[in-house]
Design a protein around this motif. Structure first.
Motif, PDB file in Angstrom:
ATOM      1  N   VAL A 163       0.873  -1.430  -0.110  1.00  0.00           N
ATOM      2  CA  VAL A 163       0.065  -0.040   0.113  1.00  0.00           C
ATOM      3  C   VAL A 163       0.817   1.371  -0.009  1.00  0.00           C
ATOM      4  N   LEU A 164       1.831   1.356   0.871  1.00  0.00           N
ATOM      5  CA  LEU A 164       2.830   2.315   1.041  1.00  0.00           C
ATOM      6  C   LEU A 164       3.405   2.530  -0.363  1.00  0.00           C
ATOM      7  N   MET A 165       3.915   1.430  -0.806  1.00  0.00           N
ATOM      8  CA  MET A 165       4.895   1.447  -2.004  1.00  0.00           C
ATOM      9  C   MET A 165       4.184   1.797  -3.212  1.00  0.00           C
ATOM     10  N   VAL A 337      25.572 -12.678 -16.867  1.00  0.00           N
ATOM     11  CA  VAL A 337      24.584 -13.670 -16.384  1.00  0.00           C
ATOM     12  C   VAL A 337      23.273 -12.839 -16.069  1.00  0.00           C
ATOM     13  N   ALA A 338      23.721 -11.999 -14.904  1.00  0.00           N
ATOM     14  CA  ALA A 338      22.637 -11.017 -14.375  1.00  0.00           C
ATOM     15  C   ALA A 338      22.069 -10.076 -15.565  1.00  0.00           C
ATOM     16  N   ASP A 339      22.697  -9.658 -16.476  1.00  0.00           N
ATOM     17  CA  ASP A 339      22.267  -9.217 -17.485  1.00  0.00           C
ATOM     18  C   ASP A 339      20.975  -9.596 -18.295  1.00  0.00           C
ATOM     19  N   GLN A 340      21.478 -10.998 -18.627  1.00  0.00           N
ATOM     20  CA  GLN A 340      20.774 -12.018 -19.541  1.00  0.00           C
ATOM     21  C   GLN A 340      19.350 -12.105 -18.764  1.00  0.00           C
ATOM     22  N   LEU A 341      19.429 -12.337 -17.364  1.00  0.00           N
ATOM     23  CA  LEU A 341      18.239 -12.571 -16.551  1.00  0.00           C
ATOM     24  C   LEU A 341      17.173 -11.711 -16.195  1.00  0.00           C
ATOM     25  N   ALA A 342      17.751 -10.204 -16.211  1.00  0.00           N
ATOM     26  CA  ALA A 342      17.125  -9.166 -15.770  1.00  0.00           C
ATOM     27  C   ALA A 342      16.163  -9.362 -14.626  1.00  0.00           C
ATOM     28  N   VAL A 343      16.674  -9.526 -13.367  1.00  0.00           N
ATOM     29  CA  VAL A 343      16.023  -9.922 -12.386  1.00  0.00           C
ATOM     30  C   VAL A 343      15.552  -8.824 -11.344  1.00  0.00           C
ATOM     31  N   GLU A 344      14.361  -8.891 -10.660  1.00  0.00           N
ATOM     32  CA  GLU A 344      13.660  -8.082  -9.885  1.00  0.00           C
ATOM     33  C   GLU A 344      14.392  -7.339  -8.937  1.00  0.00           C
ATOM     34  N   HIS A 345      14.984  -8.224  -7.995  1.00  0.00           N
ATOM     35  CA  HIS A 345      15.997  -8.083  -6.869  1.00  0.00           C
ATOM     36  C   HIS A 345      17.179  -8.488  -7.084  1.00  0.00           C
ATOM     37  N   VAL A 346      18.268  -7.867  -7.166  1.00  0.00           N
ATOM     38  CA  VAL A 346      19.618  -8.120  -7.497  1.00  0.00           C
ATOM     39  C   VAL A 346      20.499  -7.805  -6.236  1.00  0.00           C
ATOM     40  N   ALA A 347      20.994  -8.803  -5.317  1.00  0.00           N
ATOM     41  CA  ALA A 347      21.531  -8.421  -4.112  1.00  0.00           C
ATOM     42  C   ALA A 347      23.214  -8.903  -4.152  1.00  0.00           C
ATOM     43  N   PHE A 348      23.963  -7.640  -4.250  1.00  0.00           N
ATOM     44  CA  PHE A 348      25.574  -7.828  -4.478  1.00  0.00           C
ATOM     45  C   PHE A 348      26.183  -8.045  -3.361  1.00  0.00           C
ATOM     46  N   HIS A 349      26.744  -9.424  -3.350  1.00  0.00           N
ATOM     47  CA  HIS A 349      27.505 -10.081  -2.067  1.00  0.00           C
ATOM     48  C   HIS A 349      29.000 -10.007  -2.744  1.00  0.00           C
ATOM     49  N   VAL A 350      29.520  -8.756  -3.396  1.00  0.00           N
ATOM     50  CA  VAL A 350      30.883  -9.043  -3.826  1.00  0.00           C
ATOM     51  C   VAL A 350      31.551  -7.554  -3.541  1.00  0.00           C
ATOM     52  N   ASN A 351      33.141  -7.726  -3.604  1.00  0.00           N
ATOM     53  CA  ASN A 351      33.995  -6.764  -3.502  1.00  0.00           C
ATOM     54  C   ASN A 351      33.465  -5.465  -4.509  1.00  0.00           C
ATOM     55  N   GLY A 382      13.012   3.353   0.600  1.00  0.00           N
ATOM     56  CA  GLY A 382      12.414   4.801  -0.017  1.00  0.00           C
ATOM     57  C   GLY A 382      11.971   4.266  -1.355  1.00  0.00           C
ATOM     58  N   PRO A 383      12.622   3.677  -2.254  1.00  0.00           N
ATOM     59  CA  PRO A 383      12.311   3.264  -3.435  1.00  0.00           C
ATOM     60  C   PRO A 383      11.053   2.335  -3.488  1.00  0.00           C
ATOM     61  N   SER A 384      10.049   2.568  -4.453  1.00  0.00           N
ATOM     62  CA  SER A 384       8.872   1.433  -4.443  1.00  0.00           C
ATOM     63  C   SER A 384       9.381   0.007  -4.447  1.00  0.00           C
ATOM     64  N   HIS A 385       8.773  -1.020  -3.830  1.00  0.00           N
ATOM     65  CA  HIS A 385       9.263  -2.254  -4.155  1.00  0.00           C
ATOM     66  C   HIS A 385       8.376  -2.900  -5.153  1.00  0.00           C
ATOM     67  N   VAL A 386       7.512  -2.204  -5.972  1.00  0.00           N
ATOM     68  CA  VAL A 386       6.644  -2.708  -7.038  1.00  0.00           C
ATOM     69  C   VAL A 386       7.639  -2.519  -8.371  1.00  0.00           C
TER      70      VAL A 386
END
Length: 461
Positions: A163-165, A337-351, A382-386
């Motif tokens: 609702v908020l988002m 690979v990330a570019d090919q998949l174009a995913v909703e949420h991408v979590a960066f666990h990298v240096n 802050g950004p919408s999660h939709v």
């Protein structure tokens, strides 16, 4: 439970290929039922909606449609619900609402809803731009939509955060009437509606709620656009009403891609993956990494966390059908690979997450660094999660204030401009065989030729 596929094997290529078209769902299976629901609501209105609520939700709402205002006067009770919340929940909700509003205010100020650059003597374009070129005033006027519908699911889980988002960006864009459709809303949902600026509550979910917002009821005017996530029936209904109203897109199952190098913390990677897997059995929890050792460690952490989860059955179903780990040979391949998949949420666990983000062109939301949980983006940042799902980040964007405006072109010719350009316009119209188009120009040129320049009224030029 987490399948691990090493680059260079047939399994890797087939899995990557399948994931590129993930999450579309077979809407064809539900289309006949949804079509019937929409047609019945269009024909029978309120009685059809109430019938579907009784059939699907096993309840009868006290009031199907309620407008903002004090609960004692028939309002939906958002302010009262906010007062009833536990102090810590209220504070969290209010802070989230304020953060979401501030983010989208920046969208407004940075985008085409900012102050207009109005040419001297030109019409007042409330927002957008205008300029003069060769005696022609050209511009774009931007105005908010009049009425928007927000859908917030209420089935397996409640989503006051949605609702908020969804509603706050609409409010910041200037939408005056915001209808929230949500079945049996609890106090947190009602409070979120109040904080978001919702003006009307439709106590219904499912395809029938989408139809009611699209085509209206005696007590509910139809909306101009419908936004927000939902199940396959809701997604199918949005697709079917599109054209009669606008929609934000066809939102599929929730999804996450964790990008990890060998220095990542497998427990945190697994935690982010689980946070999206618990949305539903059809959610996607994906990992791409340069380290087979890390992938194996993440698999163990996923299994170890399952007994602690209250939605264990949902998570197990998601992981067993839609989870995968892809092990690649280089950091550059992580981005590819990330570019090919174009995913909703991408979590960066990298240096140096920012540098890797710069190499990726398509994603919905980037969560950068080990201290940035996906849940922060879902609730509080802050950004919408939709967000665009199922690969639609290739052409889609997160929900924002730009989704709640229309743009109109503004054109005004002076007599000098029409004299200069009119003959070319005539020639183009005749080249297309559209004589009436050319005639509309010829008549004006003839009138200019007959009227002395000194006696013409410049306000009519």
């Amino acid at each position: 439970m987490l399948p691990i596929h090493i680059e260079g094997t047939p399994e890797f290529e087939s899995t990557l290929s399948a994931l590129r078209i993930r999450g579309t769902g077979d809407l064809a299976n539900v289309t006949p039922a949804v079509t019937e629901i929409i047609n019945n609501v269009r024909r029978a209105g309120t009685s059809a909606v109430l019938g579907y609520i009784e059939a699907f939700e096993r309840r009868t709402p006290k009031a199907l449609v309620r407008h903002a205002g004090p609960e004692a006067e028939g309002g939906f009770g958002g302010a009262e619900a906010l007062e009833r919340l536990a102090p810590e929940i209220r504070a969290a909700l209010e802070t989230a609402a304020a953060r979401i509003a501030r983010y989208h205010e920046r969208q407004r100020d940075a985008g085409d809803l900012g102050a207009a650059d109005v040419a001297p003597g030109g019409p007042a374009l409330q927002a957008g731009f205008s300029y003069e070129e060769d005696g022609v005033l050209l511009g774009m006027r931007v105005r908010p939509l009049r009425r928007v519908g927000v859908y917030a699911p209420g089935g397996k889980a409640r989503y006051p955060s949605s609702v908020l988002m969804s509603a706050i960006p609409a409010r910041i864009a200037g939408v005056r009437e915001i209808v929230l459709a949500s079945p049996s809303p609890d106090d947190v949902t009602l409070a979120a509606a109040h904080l978001s600026g919702v003006t009307t509550l439709l106590d219904s979910g499912g395809a029938h709620a989408i139809a009611a917002m699209a085509y209206g009821l005696p007590e509910l005017a139809p909306v101009d656009k419908i936004v927000g996530p939902g199940n396959a029936y809701v997604a199918c209904a949005k697709r079917l009403v599109f054209g009669d109203v606008s929609i934000d897109g066809i939102t599929g199952p929730s999804e996450i891609l964790a990008i990890a190098d060998d220095a990542a913390d497998p427990r945190l990677v697994a935690a982010d993956m689980l946070s999206q897997a618990e949305h539903g059995e059809d959610s996607y929890a994906l990992l791409v990494t340069t380290s087979a050792r890390l992938a194996e460690a993440v698999a163990r952490e996923l299994d170890a966390a399952l007994p602690e989860l209250t939605r264990r059955g949902i998570v197990e179903s998601s992981l067993s059908t839609h989870a995968a780990a892809l092990v690649v040979g280089s950091r550059a391949r992580l981005a590819e690979v990330a570019d090919q998949l174009a995913v909703e949420h991408v979590a960066f666990h990298v240096n140096d997450a920012e540098a890797l983000l710069a190499e990726i062109g398509t994603l919905g939301a980037a969560l950068l660094g080990r201290l940035t949980p996906v849940a922060a983006g879902d609730y509080f940042a802050g950004p919408s999660h939709v967000l665009p799902t199922g690969g639609s980040a290739r052409f889609g964007s997160p929900l924002g204030i730009y989704d709640f405006v229309t743009r109109a072109s503004v054109i005004r010719y002076s007599d000098a401009a029409l004299r200069a350009q009119g003959p070319a316009i005539e020639k183009l119209a005749l080249a297309e065989g559209l004589q009436a188009h050319a005639r509309a120009v010829t008549l004006r040129l003839s009138s200019l030729a007959l009227a002395p320049a000194a006696k013409r009224d410049p306000s009519r030029s």
